[in-house]
Motif scaffolding. Sequence first.
Motif, PDB file in Angstrom:
ATOM      1  N   GLU A 285      39.349 -22.245  24.341  1.00 29.95           N
ATOM      2  CA  GLU A 285      37.947 -21.834  24.378  1.00 29.95           C
ATOM      3  C   GLU A 285      37.782 -20.399  23.920  1.00 29.95           C
ATOM      4  OE1 GLU A 285      34.262 -21.526  27.587  1.00 29.95           O
ATOM      5  OE2 GLU A 285      36.056 -22.706  28.028  1.00 29.95           O
ATOM      6  N   SER A 286      38.693 -19.494  24.338  1.00 29.82           N
ATOM      7  CA  SER A 286      38.589 -18.091  23.928  1.00 29.82           C
ATOM      8  C   SER A 286      38.820 -17.942  22.436  1.00 29.82           C
ATOM      9  CB  SER A 286      39.598 -17.237  24.701  1.00 29.82           C
ATOM     10  OG  SER A 286      40.918 -17.692  24.461  1.00 29.82           O
ATOM     11  N   GLY A 287      39.759 -18.738  21.888  1.00 26.65           N
ATOM     12  CA  GLY A 287      39.996 -18.690  20.449  1.00 26.65           C
ATOM     13  C   GLY A 287      38.809 -19.185  19.664  1.00 26.65           C
TER      14      GLY A 287
ATOM     15  N   LYS B 203      36.552 -16.987  16.935  1.00 30.22           N
ATOM     16  CA  LYS B 203      36.351 -17.468  15.572  1.00 30.22           C
ATOM     17  C   LYS B 203      34.877 -17.527  15.202  1.00 30.22           C
ATOM     18  CE  LYS B 203      37.450 -21.404  12.571  1.00 30.22           C
ATOM     19  NZ  LYS B 203      38.075 -22.747  12.504  1.00 30.22           N
ATOM     20  N   ILE B 204      34.025 -17.806  16.181  1.00 28.13           N
ATOM     21  CA  ILE B 204      32.613 -18.022  15.903  1.00 28.13           C
ATOM     22  C   ILE B 204      31.795 -16.737  16.020  1.00 28.13           C
ATOM     23  CG2 ILE B 204      31.652 -18.512  18.203  1.00 28.13           C
ATOM     24  CD1 ILE B 204      30.379 -21.008  17.004  1.00 28.13           C
ATOM     25  N   LEU B 205      32.390 -15.641  16.507  1.00 31.28           N
ATOM     26  CA  LEU B 205      31.640 -14.425  16.811  1.00 31.28           C
ATOM     27  C   LEU B 205      30.961 -13.831  15.582  1.00 31.28           C
ATOM     28  CD1 LEU B 205      30.745 -12.332  18.847  1.00 31.28           C
ATOM     29  CD2 LEU B 205      32.901 -11.109  18.470  1.00 31.28           C
ATOM     30  N   LEU B 206      31.722 -13.587  14.488  1.00 31.09           N
ATOM     31  CA  LEU B 206      31.126 -12.979  13.296  1.00 31.09           C
ATOM     32  C   LEU B 206      30.058 -13.877  12.670  1.00 31.09           C
ATOM     33  CD1 LEU B 206      30.903 -10.759  11.203  1.00 31.09           C
ATOM     34  CD2 LEU B 206      32.842 -11.787   9.981  1.00 31.09           C
ATOM     35  N   PRO B 207      30.322 -15.168  12.448  1.00 29.93           N
ATOM     36  CA  PRO B 207      29.253 -16.040  11.930  1.00 29.93           C
ATOM     37  C   PRO B 207      28.019 -16.044  12.825  1.00 29.93           C
ATOM     38  CG  PRO B 207      31.361 -17.155  11.772  1.00 29.93           C
ATOM     39  CD  PRO B 207      31.598 -15.897  12.567  1.00 29.93           C
TER      40      PRO B 207
ATOM     41  N   LEU C 237      26.089 -25.225  10.787  1.00 22.57           N
ATOM     42  CA  LEU C 237      27.249 -24.385  10.505  1.00 22.57           C
ATOM     43  C   LEU C 237      27.998 -24.040  11.789  1.00 22.57           C
ATOM     44  CD1 LEU C 237      27.628 -21.710   7.860  1.00 22.57           C
ATOM     45  CD2 LEU C 237      28.357 -21.149  10.174  1.00 22.57           C
ATOM     46  N   LEU C 238      27.271 -23.714  12.852  1.00 23.52           N
ATOM     47  CA  LEU C 238      27.922 -23.429  14.126  1.00 23.52           C
ATOM     48  C   LEU C 238      28.660 -24.653  14.651  1.00 23.52           C
ATOM     49  CD1 LEU C 238      25.148 -21.301  15.884  1.00 23.52           C
ATOM     50  CD2 LEU C 238      27.298 -20.477  14.905  1.00 23.52           C
TER      51      LEU C 238
ATOM     52  N   ALA D  63      29.523 -25.638  20.410  1.00 22.22           N
ATOM     53  CA  ALA D  63      28.533 -24.807  19.727  1.00 22.22           C
ATOM     54  C   ALA D  63      27.290 -24.568  20.564  1.00 22.22           C
ATOM     55  CB  ALA D  63      28.130 -25.451  18.393  1.00 22.22           C
ATOM     56  N   ALA D  64      27.148 -25.268  21.691  1.00 20.59           N
ATOM     57  CA  ALA D  64      25.922 -25.138  22.494  1.00 20.59           C
ATOM     58  C   ALA D  64      25.671 -23.689  22.902  1.00 20.59           C
ATOM     59  CB  ALA D  64      26.016 -26.022  23.738  1.00 20.59           C
TER      60      ALA D  64
END
Length: 401
Positions: free
Chosen positions: A3-5, A9-13, A125-126, A134-135
Amino acid sequence: MTESGSETKILLPLIVLSVAQLIGWGAVSFPAVVSRDMAADLNVDMSTVFAGTTVFYVTMGACAPFLSRLFTSVGARPVMIGGTIMSAFGLALVSLSHSPITYFLGWLVLGAAGSASLTTPAHILLNEIAGRNAARAIASMALVSGLSGTVFWPLTSFLSEEIGWRGTCEAYAVVMITACLPLYIFGLPRRSKAAAAIKATRSQGSAGSYNRTFYLIVAAIAFNAFITFGFSSILIELLKAEGLSPAQALTYGSALGIVQICARGLNIIGEKRWDGVTTGVASSAILCVSLVILSIAQGSPVAIAVFLVLYGMGSGALAVARSTIPLVFYDKGEFAKALSRIALPLNWISAISPPLLISLMTNLGSRAVLILCLVCSCSAILVLLLLRGRRPISEAVAGAS
């Protein structure tokens, strides 16, 4: 992936999409502030000005099913890049319009662009990156995009006084090219080969995906969207009709975004406890109560403030629920397909709402607007209650815990 990974990964997008969606929605919301100036300049009535928004949403809905294959085959990123370029062109076209034909043509281009770049593609995309996880990202993005009115309504008011509504459109077109386009090109990841290999349909799952459950999802989302999308266009005029001064109406309307952000923040906090359906039921009930309060406010600034707080809480949470409800039932390629199909009726309902509500308010008064919205709100609650019993077993247990 842990979950942390996944969150790393999704932070910048997520940051890129949040900023770009804020700008994108803020740029097309300008008629809510300058509709009177536009009507006088174009020599049309206000309902015709808001009909441009109708064209926008109708076109967004009509294009969504066709873009579904593109989202599945090439991913959301390149589609959003193309949509951003089209958005700049559409804003420029609206700014140059001197007749209803060119005015509506500009909104048609903006609608096609919005279908490729606003909300639905961002959620897809998310989902490409995080799947059902992605929620939380969707709720986080909604926190920022919910500021579009708070940021852009006062900005539009200021710019229109300085350079006119046409100059404001041109300024927003420049921002689309100089800010949003680079963000999408350099800030969003290319879709991985593994994601590209995921098929949009599953032989057994897809056959039943668009049955009664799907139509209940559409109905619940559409009933609430009729209210929230309509109010986003007419709120300032509605508050004036309810007795507030123009300055008060603009202040109250701009403050709404702050309340909506608080509601979307609660979604993030309770994301592990409440699924999209549970959030939808609760927020629809709050929205319904807010409409009742406004209907008996009789111009009281305090009562209207209470309405705005409750309406902001309900509509803010519903903005997230529109995409998290499908997450309960669909994942990955199925989610992209479902969200694209939902976009057709959703945007068409949203297209009908602003001109219908402004016409009702002009001809029959604000009371007629509130009665119609109350009927839609009660209908949405009933549909969502039916939908609760159709959740997958794991989701139903999670939502009840």
